[in-house]
Write an enzyme that holds these catalytic residues in place. Structure first.
Site, PDB file in Angstrom:
ATOM      1  N   TYR A 289      28.550  12.135  51.184  1.00 41.23           N
ATOM      2  CA  TYR A 289      28.749  10.791  50.639  1.00 41.23           C
ATOM      3  C   TYR A 289      28.774  10.793  49.109  1.00 41.23           C
ATOM      4  O   TYR A 289      29.033   9.747  48.487  1.00 41.23           O
ATOM      5  CB  TYR A 289      27.691   9.833  51.191  1.00 41.23           C
ATOM      6  CG  TYR A 289      27.856   9.646  52.687  1.00 41.23           C
ATOM      7  CD1 TYR A 289      28.802   8.767  53.197  1.00 41.23           C
ATOM      8  CD2 TYR A 289      27.114  10.404  53.599  1.00 41.23           C
ATOM      9  CE1 TYR A 289      28.996   8.613  54.565  1.00 41.23           C
ATOM     10  CE2 TYR A 289      27.299  10.268  54.973  1.00 41.23           C
ATOM     11  CZ  TYR A 289      28.238   9.372  55.449  1.00 41.23           C
ATOM     12  OH  TYR A 289      28.429   9.236  56.803  1.00 41.23           O
TER      13      TYR A 289
ATOM     14  N   HIS B 107      24.280  12.104  70.297  1.00 32.99           N
ATOM     15  CA  HIS B 107      24.417  12.646  68.937  1.00 32.99           C
ATOM     16  C   HIS B 107      23.187  13.424  68.474  1.00 32.99           C
ATOM     17  O   HIS B 107      23.280  14.271  67.600  1.00 32.99           O
ATOM     18  CB  HIS B 107      24.731  11.515  67.956  1.00 32.99           C
ATOM     19  CG  HIS B 107      25.993  10.774  68.316  1.00 32.99           C
ATOM     20  ND1 HIS B 107      26.076   9.979  69.444  1.00 32.99           N
ATOM     21  CD2 HIS B 107      27.207  10.724  67.725  1.00 32.99           C
ATOM     22  CE1 HIS B 107      27.299   9.463  69.512  1.00 32.99           C
ATOM     23  NE2 HIS B 107      28.002   9.895  68.495  1.00 32.99           N
TER      24      HIS B 107
ATOM     25  N   GLU C  33      35.300   6.895  61.336  1.00 35.38           N
ATOM     26  CA  GLU C  33      34.824   6.087  62.458  1.00 35.38           C
ATOM     27  C   GLU C  33      35.370   4.661  62.409  1.00 35.38           C
ATOM     28  O   GLU C  33      35.319   3.935  63.404  1.00 35.38           O
ATOM     29  CB  GLU C  33      33.294   6.047  62.480  1.00 35.38           C
ATOM     30  CG  GLU C  33      32.631   7.412  62.630  1.00 35.38           C
ATOM     31  CD  GLU C  33      33.103   8.158  63.863  1.00 35.38           C
ATOM     32  OE1 GLU C  33      33.542   7.508  64.829  1.00 35.38           O
ATOM     33  OE2 GLU C  33      33.053   9.405  63.851  1.00 35.38           O
TER      34      GLU C  33
ATOM     35  N   HIS D  41      39.266   3.303  69.418  1.00 38.39           N
ATOM     36  CA  HIS D  41      38.415   4.038  68.476  1.00 38.39           C
ATOM     37  C   HIS D  41      38.891   5.486  68.344  1.00 38.39           C
ATOM     38  O   HIS D  41      39.109   5.989  67.238  1.00 38.39           O
ATOM     39  CB  HIS D  41      36.957   3.991  68.956  1.00 38.39           C
ATOM     40  CG  HIS D  41      36.021   4.801  68.121  1.00 38.39           C
ATOM     41  ND1 HIS D  41      35.312   4.267  67.063  1.00 38.39           N
ATOM     42  CD2 HIS D  41      35.704   6.124  68.149  1.00 38.39           C
ATOM     43  CE1 HIS D  41      34.598   5.222  66.491  1.00 38.39           C
ATOM     44  NE2 HIS D  41      34.805   6.366  67.144  1.00 38.39           N
ATOM     45  N   GLU D  42      39.063   6.130  69.472  1.00 34.26           N
ATOM     46  CA  GLU D  42      39.460   7.553  69.446  1.00 34.26           C
ATOM     47  C   GLU D  42      40.865   7.720  68.870  1.00 34.26           C
ATOM     48  O   GLU D  42      41.132   8.648  68.120  1.00 34.26           O
ATOM     49  CB  GLU D  42      39.382   8.154  70.851  1.00 34.26           C
ATOM     50  CG  GLU D  42      37.987   8.198  71.454  1.00 34.26           C
ATOM     51  CD  GLU D  42      36.965   8.888  70.553  1.00 34.26           C
ATOM     52  OE1 GLU D  42      37.338   9.796  69.787  1.00 34.26           O
ATOM     53  OE2 GLU D  42      35.782   8.495  70.605  1.00 34.26           O
TER      54      GLU D  42
ATOM     55  N   HIS E 284      40.918   7.922  65.203  1.00 34.70           N
ATOM     56  CA  HIS E 284      40.667   9.271  64.656  1.00 34.70           C
ATOM     57  C   HIS E 284      41.977  10.061  64.612  1.00 34.70           C
ATOM     58  O   HIS E 284      42.304  10.697  63.612  1.00 34.70           O
ATOM     59  CB  HIS E 284      39.676  10.032  65.548  1.00 34.70           C
ATOM     60  CG  HIS E 284      38.240   9.578  65.422  1.00 34.70           C
ATOM     61  ND1 HIS E 284      37.567   9.518  64.229  1.00 34.70           N
ATOM     62  CD2 HIS E 284      37.334   9.201  66.370  1.00 34.70           C
ATOM     63  CE1 HIS E 284      36.311   9.118  64.444  1.00 34.70           C
ATOM     64  NE2 HIS E 284      36.147   8.921  65.735  1.00 34.70           N
TER      65      HIS E 284
ATOM     66  N   ARG F  32      27.132   7.684  59.677  1.00 34.15           N
ATOM     67  CA  ARG F  32      28.568   7.384  59.593  1.00 34.15           C
ATOM     68  C   ARG F  32      28.943   6.110  60.364  1.00 34.15           C
ATOM     69  O   ARG F  32      29.845   5.385  59.973  1.00 34.15           O
ATOM     70  CB  ARG F  32      29.384   8.556  60.147  1.00 34.15           C
ATOM     71  CG  ARG F  32      29.060   8.888  61.595  1.00 34.15           C
ATOM     72  CD  ARG F  32      29.830  10.104  62.105  1.00 34.15           C
ATOM     73  NE  ARG F  32      29.548  11.300  61.302  1.00 34.15           N
ATOM     74  CZ  ARG F  32      29.989  12.511  61.586  1.00 34.15           C
ATOM     75  NH1 ARG F  32      30.743  12.701  62.654  1.00 34.15           N
ATOM     76  NH2 ARG F  32      29.698  13.537  60.816  1.00 34.15           N
TER      77      ARG F  32
HETATM   78  O1  X8Z Z   1      30.175   8.340  69.449  1.00 36.96           O
HETATM   79  C1  X8Z Z   1      30.929   7.418  69.280  1.00 36.96           C
HETATM   80  C2  X8Z Z   1      32.425   7.587  69.541  1.00 36.96           C
HETATM   81  C3  X8Z Z   1      32.882   8.967  69.255  1.00 36.96           C
HETATM   82  S1  X8Z Z   1      32.892   9.344  67.554  1.00 36.96           S
HETATM   83  C4  X8Z Z   1      32.712   7.273  70.978  1.00 36.96           C
HETATM   84  N1  X8Z Z   1      30.443   6.198  68.892  1.00 36.96           N
HETATM   85  C5  X8Z Z   1      29.026   5.974  68.666  1.00 36.96           C
HETATM   86  C6  X8Z Z   1      28.230   6.065  69.957  1.00 36.96           C
HETATM   87  O2  X8Z Z   1      28.831   6.056  71.037  1.00 36.96           O
HETATM   88  O3  X8Z Z   1      26.997   6.121  69.894  1.00 36.96           O
HETATM   89  C7  X8Z Z   1      31.231   5.004  68.600  1.00 36.96           C
HETATM   90  C8  X8Z Z   1      30.250   3.945  68.235  1.00 36.96           C
HETATM   91  C9  X8Z Z   1      28.909   4.597  68.069  1.00 36.96           C
HETATM   92 ZN    ZN Z   2      34.364   8.267  66.533  1.00 43.71          ZN
END
Ligand code: X8Z
Ligand code: ZN
EC number: 3.4.-.-
Length: 499
Positions: free
Chosen positions: A86, A373, A271, A243-244, A247, A382
């Site tokens: 960042y 994650h 994102e 969303h995808e 990207h 992010r």
């Molecule tokens: O992980 C994601 C995407 C892939 S970059 C589906 N998102 C976060 C999550 O699911 O926790 C999108 C919003 C937040």
């Molecule tokens: Zn994403």
């Protein structure tokens, strides 16, 4: 850890011989659709039992190794290396200050939803405490849209169930992605290459285990871009498809940059692209255009119901998007030690989100691992960044499209749809094509004229909802905020201490 997470299975609530339920699609669906608190609790607890304890030691090892790698790259620890992208020594303060500006809006929607949930579930939900996390329609209580149905500001105004509508209209996985692509094309962005359609995995394979968490892939040859998603025919997946594809669109727009610069201006930008498109898609105007919304009327009550549902995705996510890395930064910095992992996690969940676990937790549980994650080592701030700047982007493209004017109440930000507006698309394109070749303040300036992250666009978008929530909460004398949870996280070591 990814293997543990992506292959974990649990047993059904009312049938102990069915023990092959996976996060996607079964558990996600139960959390979204069941209104039985006991069933919800079962799924919530069992998912954590199936992942947490098995990841616990691996995670400790991962933290050590990751920090060692960071030190070899001349960072103090992984937290510092994650924040490096960042390029702003004040970044953490910036985020905290954004959150402070957004918090009043969150407190209103939180209080209103708790009030409504209490009407539905009775004493399972307390009047003034944090909201039990299993009742919010999502495994992590990170978006609450699935409980919109019995929370609507104007329940008598019929709201279409968009998931049901997609199914009634025989949407297939292919049609979902074609619909998303059509939007990008309509604003003069680029279509998906043929190989995208041939090589992407858009449905859950039946013959093998796969990480189902949706992702987009750049193969860095300027041609091969793919999505991997276990797509279900639901509105949530419809949005995730956008969303995808956002990207992938970014990959395509910056493909002629040197490899070094084929990245987002910062990870939050990446994102935000698809979500920005979804902000138009979810407007009533657009839903009507694509035939998902039949009603012709846009009276203020319908509009507010819609805005509320979007709020259950966007506003509600903010504290979750923030606390995920507040926890990890402290873990990497050694401020949270392994015996404190779980209880500190719940301290943050309570402090920022105002949610509590359905049952007491201990330091033997490891609930952060129940979120993809965390175990897959994907930084999370992010998404907080994205949820703020996507509204700045939206404001900018809507101004360009002549659909938003701060001084014209007939053109509110939440009703704007940039579909087929090439001026808006071209402005966005200019920023996307930069990739990471310029510092991110330069990139955001190209589109918005602003050089910083700014919460005012999000607040502007939700202004009518904010006002309505304040009035409604006042009228019903709803308690704003939350008192301490009665569900504790017990540190078993503390308990064993001699007097
Ligand atoms: O992980 C994601 C995407 C892939 S970059 C589906 N998102 C976060 C999550 O699911 O926790 C999108 C919003 C937040
Ligand atoms: Zn994403």
């Amino acid at each position: 850890m990814e293997k543990i997470y992506s292959t974990a299975k649990i047993c059904a609530f009312d049938n102990n011989s069915t023990c092959d339920l996976a996060l996607e699609p079964e558990l996600t669906q139960t959390l979204a659709n069941s209104r039985n608190p006991e069933e919800l609790k079962h799924v919530w607890v069992e998912w954590r039992n199936a992942v947490g304890p098995h990841c616990r030691l691996l995670f400790e090892e991962y933290v050590d190794l990751s920090n060692e790698a960071a030190r070899l790259n001349n960072f103090t620890n992984t937290a510092e290396s994650w924040l490096d992208g960042y390029e702003d020594p004040q970044f953490r303060q910036q985020i905290e200050s954004l959150w402070e500006q957004l918090k009043p809006l969150y407190l209103q929607i939180h209080a209103y939803v708790r009030f409504q949930l209490r009407k539905k579930y009775g004493d399972v939900v307390s009047e003034k405490g944090p909201i039990p996390a299993h009742l919010l329609g999502n495994m992590w209580a990170q978006r609450w849209r699935n409980v919109a149905q019995f929370n609507l500001p104007y329940p008598d105004k019929e709201e279409v169930d968009l998931t049901a509508e997609l199914r009634a209209q025989n949407y297939t996985v292919d049609k979902i992605f074609r619909t998303a692509e059509d939007f990008f094309k309509s604003i003069n962005l680029t279509e998906m290459p043929q190989t995208f359609w041939e090589r992407s995995i858009l449905e859950k394979p039946k013959d093998r285990e796969m990480v189902c968490h949706a992702s987009a892939w750049d193969f860095y040859d300027r041609k091969d871009f793919r999505i991997k998603q276990c797509t279900a025919i639901t509105m949530e997946h419809f949005t995730t498809a956008h969303h995808e594809m956002g990207h992938v669109e970014y990959f395509i727009q910056y493909k002629n940059q040197p490899v070094k610069f084929r990245r987002g201006a910062n990870s939050g930008f990446h994102e935000a692209v698809g979500d920005l498109i979804s902000l138009s898609v979810e407007s009533r105007k657009h839903l009507r255009k694509i035939g998902l919304l039949k009603s012709e009327s846009d009276d203020p009550e319908n509009v507010l119901n819609n805005l509320f549902q979007i709020g259950l995705d966007k506003i509600v996510f903010l504290p979750f998007g923030y606390l995920m890395d507040l926890w990890r930064w402290d873990v990497f910095e050694g401020k949270i030690t392994p015996d404190e992992y779980n209880c500190k996690w719940w301290e943050l969940r309570e402090k920022y989100q105002g949610v509590e676990p359905p049952v007491n937790r201990t330091d033997q549980d490891f609930d952060p691992a129940a979120k993809y994650h965390i175990i897959a080592s994907v930084p999370y701030i992010r998404y907080f960044v994205s949820f703020v700047i996507q509204f700045q982007f939206h404001r900018a493209v809507c101004e360009k499209a002549g659909q938003y004017d701060a001084n014209d109440p007939s053109k509110p930000l939440h009703e704007c749809d940039i579909y087929q507006n090439t001026e808006a698309g071209n402005a966005l394109k200019k920023m996307l094509q930069l990739g990471s070749s310029r510092p991110w303040p330069d990139a955001i300036e190209v589109l918005t004229g602003q050089r910083t992250m700014d919460a005012s666009a999000l607040l502007e978008y939700f202004k009518p909802l904010h006002k309505w929530l304040e009035q409604e909460n006042k009228k019903n004398k709803v308690f704003i905020g939350w008192e301490k949870s009665t569900k504790g996280c017990v540190n078993t070591k503390d308990k064993a201490k001699p007097e």
